[in-house]
Design an enzyme around this catalytic site. Sequence first.
Site, short mmCIF file in Angstrom:
data_model
loop_
_atom_site.label_atom_id
_atom_site.label_comp_id
_atom_site.label_asym_id
_atom_site.label_seq_id
_atom_site.Cartn_x
_atom_site.Cartn_y
_atom_site.Cartn_z
N LYS A 9 20.94 37.81 28.47
CA LYS A 9 20.07 37.76 27.71
C LYS A 9 19.03 36.77 27.86
CE LYS A 9 20.99 33.21 25.98
NZ LYS A 9 19.73 32.24 26.12
N VAL A 93 23.88 31.40 37.88
CA VAL A 93 24.58 30.40 36.91
C VAL A 93 23.82 29.31 36.33
CG1 VAL A 93 26.56 28.79 37.06
CG2 VAL A 93 26.64 31.05 38.14
N GLY A 99 24.93 33.78 31.10
CA GLY A 99 25.96 34.32 32.04
C GLY A 99 27.29 34.07 31.68
N ASP A 134 27.02 31.18 22.23
CA ASP A 134 26.37 32.61 22.69
C ASP A 134 27.39 33.95 22.70
OD1 ASP A 134 23.67 31.55 22.65
OD2 ASP A 134 24.00 31.03 24.90
#
Length: 281
Positions: A9, A93, A99, A134
Amino acid sequence: MLAERAYAKINLTLDVVGRRPDGYHEVDMVMQTIDLSDLIWLERIESGLQVGSPASHIPLDHRNLAYMAAAAFLKHTRVSQGVRIWIEKQIPVAAGLAGGSADAAAVLRGMNRLFGTGLTLDELADIGAAIGSDVPFCVYGGCAVATGRGERIRRLAHPLKAWVVLVHPPVHVSTADVYGAVTPADYAARPLSPRMTEALIDADVDEINHLVRNGLQPITEQLYPEVALLRQRMANVAKVPVHMSGSGPTLYCLTPTQSAGQRLYNAFRGFAKEVYLSRFV
């Protein structure tokens, strides 16, 4: 065995609006899924949890959000079997691209299919909320306004098919340190999500570029000056606005067409190692 995509995102807006009693910050964000993704493979096993990956820079035990998601799913559903998880990483990462949260969300969706448990996306998002802020957004994907600590999701449908050129610098940013440096002076008096929502529905890329705001960006750039230097270099080359996702360090540009995105990708590859051409999902 089945496979599930874990999509990254970007933040189109990220406004910090206050401090919560639980110690987290209250945020108001517009987030958008892009097609940069990891691939998660899931396989039933007799019992237990196993996580593997060719990536050398992620934990493969209880510290991994995908492992946490699998454990939470098994506990919630009382499924008696276990699962083997294989993670093929493409999303950088600790990059501000969610992620790890995307992997956790993909595990929740994939295990729901694998075991035929029939949970709704809302139920999966509720499980995910306990894993990371998230994760609920990543369960749904698409575009949404996220509030609270990021776990309260209002989904947003819009017609825009923009392209995104991302540059991930070799900088390790501590999200905890960035949020720890936020002061009341950094709180947004009026979140930009309502205006961004209108611009997305109108598919107005110029207005979206004008409205993109990340309240953490000045803090990240102060703590990590190399991020500010990279942003300025990208802006000098691109001649379009350069934005930061999450707490960074990933920077991105929005373009309305693939050809424009490809030109920026080629230009940024001249001085950056990790460059990605992606688009809205």
